[in-house]
Design a protein around this motif. Structure first.
Motif, mmCIF file in Angstrom:
data_model
loop_
_atom_site.group_PDB
_atom_site.id
_atom_site.type_symbol
_atom_site.label_atom_id
_atom_site.label_comp_id
_atom_site.label_asym_id
_atom_site.label_seq_id
_atom_site.Cartn_x
_atom_site.Cartn_y
_atom_site.Cartn_z
ATOM 1 N N LEU A 115 44.577 35.496 45.103
ATOM 2 C CA LEU A 115 45.376 36.517 45.777
ATOM 3 C C LEU A 115 46.795 36.026 46.029
ATOM 4 N N TYR A 143 45.073 46.006 49.104
ATOM 5 C CA TYR A 143 43.673 46.189 48.719
ATOM 6 C C TYR A 143 42.956 47.104 49.692
ATOM 7 N N TYR A 146 39.797 48.720 48.709
ATOM 8 C CA TYR A 146 38.678 47.828 48.387
ATOM 9 C C TYR A 146 38.288 46.950 49.579
ATOM 10 N N LEU A 150 36.267 43.465 49.356
ATOM 11 C CA LEU A 150 36.958 42.210 49.645
ATOM 12 C C LEU A 150 36.250 41.438 50.754
ATOM 13 N N GLU A 217 42.472 42.241 41.225
ATOM 14 C CA GLU A 217 42.169 43.572 41.770
ATOM 15 C C GLU A 217 40.909 44.138 41.119
ATOM 16 N N ILE A 220 37.845 42.357 42.558
ATOM 17 C CA ILE A 220 37.502 42.864 43.888
ATOM 18 C C ILE A 220 36.876 44.248 43.773
#
Length: 225
Positions: A115, A143, A146, A150, A217, A220
Motif C-alpha cells: 500500500l 479503499y 473495500y 481490507l 487494489e 484487496i
C-alpha cells in the motif's frame, strides 16, 4: 601458504583502510541484521565507506558467510543489502547467519508495504515526508469500497462489519509495520510525530513484488477472508 596469504590480502583489502576501525563493526552488525545501508544511514560516512570497500566486502561475506552483499540503485539512490541464493527447489539459502538475526516480514506488514509504495512511490520518487495519520486517511479514502476486505486481509477477521476496534487494530498494524520498515532501513520513521520518509532501499520491496504492488487494489477487492 604464501599464495593463500596474498589472495586474502587482495580479496579483503578493506581491512587495511583507515576507516575500517571506525565503520566495519557497525557495517557488519547492520548487514547481518538485514539493515539496508544508504546515504541516509548513520553514522555519517558509513555509506561512503561501504561504497569504497564494496568489492572486498562482497568477497568477504560470500567466502565466510555464504551470502551475497548486493548493491542496487544509482548515485544518491544507491543502497547495499544482503541477499541470498535460491537452491534447486526455490528455497533461499540463508548462509551462516544465526537464526536470531534473520527477519521475516509478517503478511500484514507486506500488505502495508504494498500500500505504501502504491500510494507514494510508483513514480519512483522518494525522500518526501509523510505522516502515519495521513497514510491511514488515504487508505480509508482510497479503499473505501473495500473496507471489509481490507480489514479481513490485515486482521484475519472474517466479520462482515467494520468497527472502531477494527480501525484501531489497523492503526496498530500500520504503526508496527512502519517501525519494522524503519529497523530494516527502508524508511525513516519518527514514532512520536508519526512522520515517515521513504528511503532509496524501500525500492527493494518494489523490485521483489512489483506485480502485487501495482495490483494491490485488485488483491484487496478479491480478498474474502
Amino acid at each position: 601458504m604464501e599464495n593463500d596469504y596474498l589472495q586474502e590480502e587482495v580479496n579483503y583489502a578493506f581491512f587495511s583502510f583507515p576507516e575500517t576501525k571506525e565503520y566495519f563493526a557497525k557495517v557488519d552488525y547492520y548487514l547481518k541484521n538485514n539493515v539496508h545501508i544508504q546515504k541516509q544511514t548513520r553514522p555519517a560516512g558509513i555509506f561512503q565507506y561501504v561504497r569504497k570497500a564494496y568489492p572486498g566486502l562482497k568477497e568477504y561475506y560470500r567466502d565466510l558467510f555464504e551470502f551475497m552483499l548486493t548493491c542496487d540503485g544509482q548515485g544518491d539512490f544507491e543502497y547495499f543489502f544482503i541477499d541470498f541464493e535460491q537452491d534447486e527447489n526455490g528455497k533461499y539459502r540463508r548462509g551462516n547467519i544465526p537464526l536470531l538475526n534473520r527477519r521475516y516480514l509478517k503478511d500484514a506488514y507486506l500488505v502495508i508495504g504494498f500500500l505504501m509504495l502504491n500510494i507514494y512511490d510508483l513514480d519512483g520518487q522518494v525522500e518526501e515526508r509523510h505522516t502515519l495519520d495521513g497514510f491511514l486517511r488515504i487508505i480509508r479514502e482510497q479503499y473505501e469500497n473495500y473496507h471489509v476486505n481490507l480489514v479481513r486481509l490485515l486482521t484475519k477477521n472474517d466479520s462482515e462489519f467494520v468497527t472502531d476496534a477494527d480501525y484501531n487494530t489497523i492503526t496498530a498494524i500500520v504503526r508496527s509495520a512502519l517501525e519494522e520498515f524503519y529497523t530494516l532501513g527502508w524508511i525513516y520513521f519518527d514514532s512520536e510525530s508519526g512522520e515517515f520518509e521513504l528511503l532509496p532501499s524501500s525500492r527493494r520491496l518494489f523490485l521483489l513484488y512489483e506485480k502485487e504492488i501495482r495490483n494491490i487494489e485488485e488483491i484487496i477487492r478479491k480478498n474474502h477472508g
